[in-house]
Write a protein that holds these residues in place. Structure first.
Motif, PDB file in Angstrom:
ATOM      1  N   LYS A   3     -84.161  -0.668  26.734  1.00  0.00           N
ATOM      2  CA  LYS A   3     -82.992  -0.704  25.864  1.00  0.00           C
ATOM      3  C   LYS A   3     -82.165  -1.948  26.198  1.00  0.00           C
ATOM      4  O   LYS A   3     -81.829  -2.191  27.353  1.00  0.00           O
ATOM      5  CB  LYS A   3     -82.164   0.556  26.071  1.00  0.00           C
ATOM      6  CG  LYS A   3     -80.970   0.629  25.166  1.00  0.00           C
ATOM      7  CD  LYS A   3     -80.174   1.893  25.394  1.00  0.00           C
ATOM      8  CE  LYS A   3     -78.946   1.860  24.513  1.00  0.00           C
ATOM      9  NZ  LYS A   3     -78.053   2.953  24.790  1.00  0.00           N
ATOM     10  N   ILE A   4     -81.835  -2.706  25.169  1.00  0.00           N
ATOM     11  CA  ILE A   4     -81.020  -3.902  25.372  1.00  0.00           C
ATOM     12  C   ILE A   4     -79.604  -3.600  24.925  1.00  0.00           C
ATOM     13  O   ILE A   4     -79.354  -3.309  23.753  1.00  0.00           O
ATOM     14  CB  ILE A   4     -81.587  -5.099  24.596  1.00  0.00           C
ATOM     15  CG1 ILE A   4     -82.965  -5.459  25.141  1.00  0.00           C
ATOM     16  CG2 ILE A   4     -80.649  -6.285  24.679  1.00  0.00           C
ATOM     17  CD1 ILE A   4     -83.598  -6.654  24.499  1.00  0.00           C
ATOM     18  N   THR A   5     -78.691  -3.663  25.862  1.00  0.00           N
ATOM     19  CA  THR A   5     -77.279  -3.434  25.562  1.00  0.00           C
ATOM     20  C   THR A   5     -76.653  -4.732  25.059  1.00  0.00           C
ATOM     21  O   THR A   5     -77.260  -5.809  25.149  1.00  0.00           O
ATOM     22  CB  THR A   5     -76.526  -2.966  26.823  1.00  0.00           C
ATOM     23  OG1 THR A   5     -76.551  -4.039  27.780  1.00  0.00           O
ATOM     24  CG2 THR A   5     -77.165  -1.713  27.412  1.00  0.00           C
ATOM     25  N   PHE A   6     -75.435  -4.641  24.562  1.00  0.00           N
ATOM     26  CA  PHE A   6     -74.733  -5.839  24.110  1.00  0.00           C
ATOM     27  C   PHE A   6     -74.555  -6.821  25.265  1.00  0.00           C
ATOM     28  O   PHE A   6     -74.728  -8.030  25.092  1.00  0.00           O
ATOM     29  CB  PHE A   6     -73.374  -5.481  23.496  1.00  0.00           C
ATOM     30  CG  PHE A   6     -72.611  -6.697  23.065  1.00  0.00           C
ATOM     31  CD1 PHE A   6     -72.971  -7.373  21.908  1.00  0.00           C
ATOM     32  CD2 PHE A   6     -71.564  -7.184  23.832  1.00  0.00           C
ATOM     33  CE1 PHE A   6     -72.296  -8.520  21.512  1.00  0.00           C
ATOM     34  CE2 PHE A   6     -70.880  -8.326  23.443  1.00  0.00           C
ATOM     35  CZ  PHE A   6     -71.250  -8.989  22.281  1.00  0.00           C
ATOM     36  N   LEU A   7     -74.232  -6.316  26.457  1.00  0.00           N
ATOM     37  CA  LEU A   7     -74.057  -7.195  27.618  1.00  0.00           C
ATOM     38  C   LEU A   7     -75.367  -7.903  27.964  1.00  0.00           C
ATOM     39  O   LEU A   7     -75.366  -9.102  28.243  1.00  0.00           O
ATOM     40  CB  LEU A   7     -73.554  -6.392  28.827  1.00  0.00           C
ATOM     41  CG  LEU A   7     -73.357  -7.198  30.111  1.00  0.00           C
ATOM     42  CD1 LEU A   7     -72.344  -8.320  29.904  1.00  0.00           C
ATOM     43  CD2 LEU A   7     -72.916  -6.279  31.240  1.00  0.00           C
ATOM     44  N   HIS A   8     -76.457  -7.152  27.924  1.00  0.00           N
ATOM     45  CA  HIS A   8     -77.758  -7.754  28.209  1.00  0.00           C
ATOM     46  C   HIS A   8     -78.082  -8.841  27.182  1.00  0.00           C
ATOM     47  O   HIS A   8     -78.551  -9.930  27.534  1.00  0.00           O
ATOM     48  CB  HIS A   8     -78.831  -6.658  28.215  1.00  0.00           C
ATOM     49  CG  HIS A   8     -80.105  -7.076  28.837  1.00  0.00           C
ATOM     50  ND1 HIS A   8     -81.289  -6.457  28.578  1.00  0.00           N
ATOM     51  CD2 HIS A   8     -80.412  -8.065  29.714  1.00  0.00           C
ATOM     52  CE1 HIS A   8     -82.261  -7.039  29.242  1.00  0.00           C
ATOM     53  NE2 HIS A   8     -81.746  -8.018  29.950  1.00  0.00           N
ATOM     54  N   LEU A   9     -77.834  -8.564  25.908  1.00  0.00           N
ATOM     55  CA  LEU A   9     -78.059  -9.544  24.855  1.00  0.00           C
ATOM     56  C   LEU A   9     -77.191 -10.786  25.062  1.00  0.00           C
ATOM     57  O   LEU A   9     -77.660 -11.923  24.896  1.00  0.00           O
ATOM     58  CB  LEU A   9     -77.781  -8.923  23.485  1.00  0.00           C
ATOM     59  CG  LEU A   9     -77.973  -9.851  22.285  1.00  0.00           C
ATOM     60  CD1 LEU A   9     -79.414 -10.302  22.162  1.00  0.00           C
ATOM     61  CD2 LEU A   9     -77.511  -9.149  21.013  1.00  0.00           C
ATOM     62  N   VAL A  54     -86.519 -13.992  27.319  1.00  0.00           N
ATOM     63  CA  VAL A  54     -86.671 -12.573  26.984  1.00  0.00           C
ATOM     64  C   VAL A  54     -87.954 -12.013  27.600  1.00  0.00           C
ATOM     65  O   VAL A  54     -87.945 -10.913  28.168  1.00  0.00           O
ATOM     66  CB  VAL A  54     -86.629 -12.350  25.451  1.00  0.00           C
ATOM     67  CG1 VAL A  54     -87.013 -10.926  25.090  1.00  0.00           C
ATOM     68  CG2 VAL A  54     -85.235 -12.675  24.923  1.00  0.00           C
ATOM     69  N   SER A  55     -89.044 -12.756  27.504  1.00  0.00           N
ATOM     70  CA  SER A  55     -90.309 -12.297  28.101  1.00  0.00           C
ATOM     71  C   SER A  55     -90.181 -12.126  29.607  1.00  0.00           C
ATOM     72  O   SER A  55     -90.619 -11.113  30.166  1.00  0.00           O
ATOM     73  CB  SER A  55     -91.431 -13.292  27.796  1.00  0.00           C
ATOM     74  OG  SER A  55     -91.645 -13.385  26.422  1.00  0.00           O
ATOM     75  N   LEU A  56     -89.596 -13.099  30.267  1.00  0.00           N
ATOM     76  CA  LEU A  56     -89.382 -13.019  31.710  1.00  0.00           C
ATOM     77  C   LEU A  56     -88.536 -11.804  32.063  1.00  0.00           C
ATOM     78  O   LEU A  56     -88.838 -11.063  33.008  1.00  0.00           O
ATOM     79  CB  LEU A  56     -88.717 -14.303  32.206  1.00  0.00           C
ATOM     80  CG  LEU A  56     -88.678 -14.555  33.689  1.00  0.00           C
ATOM     81  CD1 LEU A  56     -90.086 -14.761  34.237  1.00  0.00           C
ATOM     82  CD2 LEU A  56     -87.838 -15.794  33.979  1.00  0.00           C
ATOM     83  N   SER A  57     -87.508 -11.587  31.267  1.00  0.00           N
ATOM     84  CA  SER A  57     -86.617 -10.457  31.485  1.00  0.00           C
ATOM     85  C   SER A  57     -87.347  -9.117  31.363  1.00  0.00           C
ATOM     86  O   SER A  57     -87.087  -8.187  32.124  1.00  0.00           O
ATOM     87  CB  SER A  57     -85.468 -10.527  30.480  1.00  0.00           C
ATOM     88  OG  SER A  57     -84.798  -9.318  30.371  1.00  0.00           O
ATOM     89  N   MET A  58     -88.232  -9.019  30.390  1.00  0.00           N
ATOM     90  CA  MET A  58     -88.931  -7.752  30.166  1.00  0.00           C
ATOM     91  C   MET A  58     -90.106  -7.540  31.119  1.00  0.00           C
ATOM     92  O   MET A  58     -90.358  -6.419  31.547  1.00  0.00           O
ATOM     93  CB  MET A  58     -89.409  -7.676  28.720  1.00  0.00           C
ATOM     94  CG  MET A  58     -88.263  -7.574  27.751  1.00  0.00           C
ATOM     95  SD  MET A  58     -88.853  -7.404  26.076  1.00  0.00           S
ATOM     96  CE  MET A  58     -87.510  -6.510  25.357  1.00  0.00           C
TER      97      MET A  58
END
Length: 118
Positions: free
Chosen positions: A2-8, A82-86
């Motif tokens: 789940k991507i939150t607003f803060l994460h985005l 994004v890929s690295l993050s996931m």
């Protein structure tokens, strides 16, 4: 995941900063140099101006075109961030935070300079 607003927001700022780092910053010029020809011209005021033009052929042309386009490079850095993050959340978190803080700081500096020069 789940991507939150803060994460985005963090991912966006990190991507923004990494893109600027690759396309504009002097510290990463060594990455761009193999893909560009340097053209120097004297302008009407007698000042030397330097232009960077992507190489003419092959892979160097492709990467030169990519690195000369802020929007194109932004897409690829976003995919990478994004890929690295996931894929590696624990490993990537410090990198993303550092890039995000640097991105936010650069935005703040631009705002401060706007008001100073006004």
């Amino acid at each position: 995941m789940k991507i939150t607003f803060l994460h985005l927001l963090l991912l966006s700022l990190a991507s923004f900063r990494l893109t600027r780092l690759l396309v504009f910053d002097k510290i990463t010029e060594f990455i761009r140099v193999p893909f560009f020809n340097e053209i120097k011209e004297v302008n009407e005021y007698g000042e030397m101006e330097v232009y960077y033009v992507p190489k003419e052929k092959g892979v160097k042309k492709f990467f030169g075109e990519l690195l000369s386009c802020y929007w194109c490079t932004g897409i690829w850095t976003s995919i990478g961030i994004v890929s690295l993050s996931m894929l590696f959340p624990d490993f990537s978190f410090p990198i993303i935070i550092i890039l995000a803080v640097a991105g936010f700081a650069s935005i703040m500096e631009t705002i401060v300079q706007f008001f100073i020069e006004k």
